[in-house]
Write a protein that holds these residues in place. Structure first.
Motif, PDB file in Angstrom:
ATOM      1  N   VAL A 224       0.834  -1.201   0.000  1.00 32.82           N
ATOM      2  CA  VAL A 224       0.000   0.000   0.000  1.00 32.82           C
ATOM      3  C   VAL A 224       0.869   1.251   0.000  1.00 32.82           C
ATOM      4  N   ILE A 225       1.902   1.277   0.831  1.00 34.32           N
ATOM      5  CA  ILE A 225       2.797   2.436   0.884  1.00 34.32           C
ATOM      6  C   ILE A 225       3.520   2.618  -0.447  1.00 34.32           C
ATOM      7  N   SER A 226       4.068   1.517  -0.986  1.00 32.94           N
ATOM      8  CA  SER A 226       4.828   1.599  -2.239  1.00 32.94           C
ATOM      9  C   SER A 226       3.962   2.057  -3.393  1.00 32.94           C
ATOM     10  N   GLU A 227       2.739   1.555  -3.462  1.00 31.61           N
ATOM     11  CA  GLU A 227       1.841   1.952  -4.534  1.00 31.61           C
ATOM     12  C   GLU A 227       1.381   3.399  -4.367  1.00 31.61           C
ATOM     13  N   ALA A 228       1.065   3.779  -3.152  1.00 32.68           N
ATOM     14  CA  ALA A 228       0.647   5.167  -2.894  1.00 32.68           C
ATOM     15  C   ALA A 228       1.760   6.141  -3.264  1.00 32.68           C
ATOM     16  N   LEU A 229       3.002   5.736  -3.058  1.00 30.93           N
ATOM     17  CA  LEU A 229       4.128   6.614  -3.360  1.00 30.93           C
ATOM     18  C   LEU A 229       4.222   6.902  -4.860  1.00 30.93           C
ATOM     19  N   LYS A 230       3.626   6.043  -5.690  1.00 29.04           N
ATOM     20  CA  LYS A 230       3.649   6.268  -7.134  1.00 29.04           C
ATOM     21  C   LYS A 230       2.841   7.502  -7.536  1.00 29.04           C
ATOM     22  N   THR A 231       2.003   8.013  -6.639  1.00 26.42           N
ATOM     23  CA  THR A 231       1.279   9.252  -6.945  1.00 26.42           C
ATOM     24  C   THR A 231       2.168  10.483  -6.814  1.00 26.42           C
ATOM     25  N   ILE A 232       3.365  10.326  -6.248  1.00 27.98           N
ATOM     26  CA  ILE A 232       4.255  11.460  -5.975  1.00 27.98           C
ATOM     27  C   ILE A 232       5.424  11.438  -6.964  1.00 27.98           C
ATOM     28  N   PRO A 233       5.730  12.540  -7.631  1.00 25.22           N
ATOM     29  CA  PRO A 233       6.823  12.556  -8.612  1.00 25.22           C
ATOM     30  C   PRO A 233       8.151  12.113  -8.011  1.00 25.22           C
ATOM     31  N   GLU A 234       8.873  11.281  -8.749  1.00 25.54           N
ATOM     32  CA  GLU A 234      10.103  10.683  -8.232  1.00 25.54           C
ATOM     33  C   GLU A 234      11.170  11.719  -7.935  1.00 25.54           C
ATOM     34  N   GLN A 235      11.183  12.841  -8.646  1.00 29.48           N
ATOM     35  CA  GLN A 235      12.242  13.826  -8.429  1.00 29.48           C
ATOM     36  C   GLN A 235      11.996  14.687  -7.194  1.00 29.48           C
ATOM     37  N   SER A 236      10.852  14.538  -6.560  1.00 30.42           N
ATOM     38  CA  SER A 236      10.541  15.365  -5.396  1.00 30.42           C
ATOM     39  C   SER A 236      11.268  14.877  -4.154  1.00 30.42           C
ATOM     40  N   ARG A 237      11.537  15.800  -3.267  1.00 33.05           N
ATOM     41  CA  ARG A 237      12.140  15.471  -1.972  1.00 33.05           C
ATOM     42  C   ARG A 237      11.241  14.512  -1.210  1.00 33.05           C
ATOM     43  N   PHE A 238       9.937  14.716  -1.304  1.00 33.91           N
ATOM     44  CA  PHE A 238       8.981  13.873  -0.589  1.00 33.91           C
ATOM     45  C   PHE A 238       9.117  12.411  -1.031  1.00 33.91           C
ATOM     46  N   HIS A 239       9.090  12.175  -2.317  1.00 32.90           N
ATOM     47  CA  HIS A 239       9.205  10.813  -2.830  1.00 32.90           C
ATOM     48  C   HIS A 239      10.514  10.180  -2.399  1.00 32.90           C
ATOM     49  N   GLN A 240      11.589  10.915  -2.505  1.00 33.93           N
ATOM     50  CA  GLN A 240      12.899  10.358  -2.183  1.00 33.93           C
ATOM     51  C   GLN A 240      12.991   9.952  -0.717  1.00 33.93           C
ATOM     52  N   CYS A 241      12.402  10.751   0.162  1.00 30.87           N
ATOM     53  CA  CYS A 241      12.433  10.414   1.586  1.00 30.87           C
ATOM     54  C   CYS A 241      11.663   9.126   1.858  1.00 30.87           C
ATOM     55  N   ILE A 242      10.429   9.028   1.383  1.00 30.18           N
ATOM     56  CA  ILE A 242       9.629   7.827   1.648  1.00 30.18           C
ATOM     57  C   ILE A 242      10.259   6.607   1.000  1.00 30.18           C
ATOM     58  N   ASN A 243      10.830   6.771  -0.182  1.00 30.19           N
ATOM     59  CA  ASN A 243      11.520   5.659  -0.839  1.00 30.19           C
ATOM     60  C   ASN A 243      12.711   5.187  -0.008  1.00 30.19           C
ATOM     61  N   ASP A 244      13.432   6.120   0.583  1.00 31.07           N
ATOM     62  CA  ASP A 244      14.533   5.747   1.476  1.00 31.07           C
ATOM     63  C   ASP A 244      14.032   4.918   2.653  1.00 31.07           C
ATOM     64  N   ILE A 245      12.901   5.307   3.216  1.00 24.79           N
ATOM     65  CA  ILE A 245      12.368   4.576   4.373  1.00 24.79           C
ATOM     66  C   ILE A 245      12.035   3.140   4.001  1.00 24.79           C
ATOM     67  N   LEU A 246      11.449   2.946   2.838  1.00 24.40           N
ATOM     68  CA  LEU A 246      11.171   1.578   2.396  1.00 24.40           C
ATOM     69  C   LEU A 246      12.463   0.773   2.299  1.00 24.40           C
ATOM     70  N   GLY A 247      13.526   1.406   1.818  1.00 22.08           N
ATOM     71  CA  GLY A 247      14.815   0.722   1.750  1.00 22.08           C
ATOM     72  C   GLY A 247      15.383   0.432   3.119  1.00 22.08           C
ATOM     73  N   TRP A 248      15.315   1.382   4.030  1.00 32.52           N
ATOM     74  CA  TRP A 248      15.834   1.159   5.382  1.00 32.52           C
ATOM     75  C   TRP A 248      15.009   0.104   6.122  1.00 32.52           C
ATOM     76  N   TYR A 249      13.715   0.077   5.866  1.00 30.66           N
ATOM     77  CA  TYR A 249      12.871  -0.949   6.478  1.00 30.66           C
ATOM     78  C   TYR A 249      13.324  -2.344   6.045  1.00 30.66           C
ATOM     79  N   ARG A 250      13.657  -2.493   4.786  1.00 29.04           N
ATOM     80  CA  ARG A 250      14.137  -3.797   4.309  1.00 29.04           C
ATOM     81  C   ARG A 250      15.519  -4.117   4.877  1.00 29.04           C
ATOM     82  N   GLN A 251      16.299  -3.068   5.129  1.00 28.62           N
ATOM     83  CA  GLN A 251      17.641  -3.268   5.673  1.00 28.62           C
ATOM     84  C   GLN A 251      17.606  -3.510   7.178  1.00 28.62           C
ATOM     85  N   TYR A 252      16.690  -2.835   7.866  1.00 28.02           N
ATOM     86  CA  TYR A 252      16.576  -2.952   9.326  1.00 28.02           C
ATOM     87  C   TYR A 252      15.141  -3.321   9.704  1.00 28.02           C
TER      88      TYR A 252
END
Length: 519
Positions: A224-252
Motif C-alpha cells: 500500500v505504501i509503495s503503490e501510494a508513493l507512485k502518486t508522488i513525482p520521483e524527483q521530489s524530496r517527498f518521494h525520495q524520503c519515503i523511498n529511502d524509508i522503504l529501503g531502510w525498512y528492508r535493511q533494518y
C-alpha cells in the motif's frame, strides 16, 4: 497540530514482546487488481474503521504533541490510555481534533453541494469557520479573506508555510470517499489541497489520501505504501524520503529506531516554515509523513504498535498516529479494531465534533454515501448488497517545488515596534519578518507598508484578531542576491496598539557553510 499538554496517568501498555507478523515474500501482494467486489457492509466497515482509527490515534498521541522535537519518545516514557479518555478531550480540549473537524469541513461541502462543488466553496467554508488555525492553514485563511483565492492561497510565494503538514492531516476524507481509486483521491486533493499547501506540503495530502484509498484494496502494508508513493513525482524530496524509508525498512526490518535515526540524519532539515528553521521544531510534511510510514511498516498491522511507534517518532505526534491509525483502521475495518480502543470511541460517536454539527456516526454515513457516488462515477457498479470498484493504478501528480533556490542562512532578532524599526539591512535573496499586532481592540486591523531598497513591495492588512491574523508580518522571496535595505511605514497608528517585529529569517541562493577557521 497545536500543543496539548494535558496528561492522564494510567499504566503503560507494552508491545515489545508481540510476535512478528511480517508477511513472507511469497505472500506479499504484487499488483493492484483491475476490480474488487465488496459487500456494502464491508465498505461501510472500512470507512468507519478509517474515521475511528484517526480519532483513536489522535487521542493517543495528544498529550505528546510537539513535546519531543528532534528526539524520539523513549520506551520508558509512559503514553497512557485511560477509560473515558476520548470523551474527556471532547469536553475539555476539543481543539485536539483539528485533524478531524478540518476534514469534516470538506466532507460537509461535498454533502451539501455535491461532488462537483467548486473549490471556492471549500475555501470560503474553511476560511470563515470558527475554529482556530495555525501554519499553512492560517496563512491560507488570511489570504482568502484578503481576496487571494486557491491555488494562489497555498503557493509558497504567498504562504511561507506551504510545505507544512496542514493538508496532510486533513486529507483522510479524500481516500475514504475514493476506495480503490487513488487517482480520484489525488484529483480531489489537487483542488482542495492547494487551498493551503504547495509542493511537498501538497504531496503529503496526496500520499496520505492514496494510502487510505489503497487500504480498501490490499492488507499488505508495504505494498500500500509503495503503490501510494507512485502518486508522488520521483524527483521530489517527498518521494525520495519515503523511498529511502522503504529501503531502510528492508535493511533494518526489526529496528524502527535505526530507520528513525537515518531519517533524522538525512531528511530533518526544514527550509520553509519560519517557526521551524534553525530550531528542533519541524512541522514539515516530509518528516511527519516519514513518521506515519515508520509507524505503519514497523507496526505490523497491530493497531497499538502502529499508533505507538508513529507517536514515539515525535514532532507532530498526535497528527501522525491519527493518520497511521486511520489508514490501518480502513485496512482492518471498524469491526477488527480491538475492543480495548473501541469502548472509549463508542462513548462519543453520537457527539458532534467541536465547531461542527457532525458526529462520527453522521460522518460514517456521509463518507459512505460519497464513496458510492464516486464508485459509480468512475466505472464501478453499486448493487443492492455489494459494490464493484474499478481499481486504479496510481499515476504521479505534477511536479512542484516550494522555495526553489532558497536556503536559510540567518535567523536574527529584531525585537522592536514598527515605529522604532528604522532601517533593516541584510544580504541575501529573501527575508521573512515574524511578529505580531497588539491592541486592546480585537477588531483593529493595522495597515502597514514594506519598502525594499526604497521601492514599495506591499501594503498589508494586519488583523489583531487571532483567528484572522497574518502568521508573519511581511516576507519577500526571489530578490536579486546582494545587500538589501528594508523600511516600514505604519499607515493607521492608534493609541494602545503596536506592530511588533520579533525576528527576521534571511535566505540566500546557496546553503550556509561554516565560516569558522581554526588556526
Amino acid at each position: 497540530m497545536k500543543q496539548i499538554i494535558q496528561l492522564i496517568a494510567i499504566p503503560v501498555l507494552i508491545w515489545a514482546g508481540f510476535a512478528s507478523c511480517k508477511p513472507s515474500d511469497a505472500s506479499k501482494q504484487r499488483v493492484i487488481p483491475s476490480e474488487i467486489k465488496l459487500s456494502k457492509a464491508d465498505l461501510m466497515d472500512k470507512i468507519k474503521g478509517g474515521w475511528a482509527g484517526q480519532t483513536i490515534g489522535c487521542t493517543y498521541g495528544g498529550p505528546t504533541e510537539f513535546r519531543f522535537n528532534g528526539t524520539m519518545i523513549q520506551d520508558y516514557v509512559p503514553i497512557d490510555w485511560a477509560d473515558g479518555q476520548i470523551n474527556w478531550y471532547y469536553k475539555n480540549a476539543p481543539g485536539l481534533y483539528d485533524d478531524i473537524y478540518m476534514d469534516l469541513t470538506f466532507v460537509d461541502v461535498f454533502d451539501r453541494l455535491g461532488l462537483d462543488a467548486p473549490v471556492d466553496s471549500f475555501a470560503m467554508a474553511f476560511a470563515k469557520a470558527e475554529y482556530m488555525l495555525w501554519h499553512a492553514n492560517q496563512s491560507a485563511r488570511y489570504n482568502i479573506l484578503q481576496g487571494i483565492m486557491p491555488p494562489e492561497s497555498g503557493h509558497w510565494l504567498n504562504n511561507p508555510h506551504a510545505d507544512d503538514i496542514d493538508y496532510q492531516i486533513e486529507s483522510d476524507y479524500s481516500g475514504l470517499m475514493s476506495p480503490g481509486m487513488p487517482n480520484v483521491a489525488a484529483a480531489i486533493s489537487d483542488n482542495i489541497g492547494h487551498i493551503m499547501n504547495y509542493g511537498d506540503g501538497w504531496y503529503g495530502g496526496v500520499f496520505v489520501g492514496a494510502m487510505y484509498s489503497l487500504a480498501f484494496v490490499s492488507d499488505d502494508v508495504e505494498f500500500v505504501i509503495s503503490e501510494a508513493l507512485k502518486t508522488i513525482p520521483e524527483q521530489s524530496r517527498f518521494h525520495q524520503c519515503i523511498n529511502d524509508i522503504l529501503g531502510w525498512y528492508r535493511q533494518y526490518p526489526d529496528d524502527w529506531k535505526r530507520t528513525w535515526f537515518e531519517v533524522e540524519r538525512k531528511w530533518s532539515e526544514d527550509v520553509g516554515c519560519p517557526d521551524g528553521v534553525f530550531v528542533p521544531f519541524n512541522i514539515d510534511a516530509v518528516i511527519n509523513s516519514a513518521y506515519i510510514v515508520i509507524g505503519l511498516l514497523y507496526g505490523e498491522k497491530d493497531f497499538y504498535k502502529t499508533i505507538d511507534i508513529a507517536t514515539r517518532c515525535g514532532q507532530d505526534s498526535d497528527c501522525n498516529p491519527s493518520s497511521a491509525g486511520g489508514i490501518l483502521g480502513a485496512m482492518l475495518g471498524y469491526s477488527q479494531i480491538p475492543e480495548f480502543w473501541m469502548k472509549n470511541l463508542q462513548e462519543v460517536e453520537d457527539l458532534d465534533f467541536a465547531y461542527t454539527t457532525i458526529s462520527l456516526n453522521k460522518t460514517y454515513q456521509m463518507s459512505y454515501d460519497q464513496a458510492l457516488q464516486l464508485i459509480e462515477r468512475n466505472g464501478g457498479k453499486v448493487g443492492e448488497n455489494d459494490v464493484t470498484i474499478a481499481c486504479q493504478s496510481p499515476a504521479p501528480v505534477r511536479y512542484e517545488k516550494s522555495f526553489e533556490g532558497h536556503y536559510p542562512v540567518k535567523r536574527t532578532g529584531v525585537h522592536r515596534p514598527i515605529i522604532e524599526a528604522g532601517t533593516f539591512t541584510f544580504e541575501g535573496t529573501g527575508v521573512v519578518f515574524k511578529g505580531s499586532v497588539r491592541s486592546k481592540d480585537n477588531q483593529y486591523v493595522a495597515r502597514a507598508e514594506m519598502y525594499i531598497d526604497g521601492n514599495p513591495v506591499e501594503t498589508a492588512n494586519l488583523p489583531t484578531s487571532y483567528t484572522t491574523r497574518r502568521n508573519e508580518l511581511f516576507w519577500k522571496y526571489q530578490l536579486p542576491k546582494g545587500e538589501h535595505t528594508v523600511t516600514f511605514k505604519w499607515l493607521n497608528p492608534v493609541p494602545d496598539a503596536s506592530v511588533y517585529f520579533e525576528e527576521a529569517l534571511i535566505y540566500s541562493d546557496a546553503p550556509l557553510k561554516n565560516q569558522l577557521t581554526i588556526q
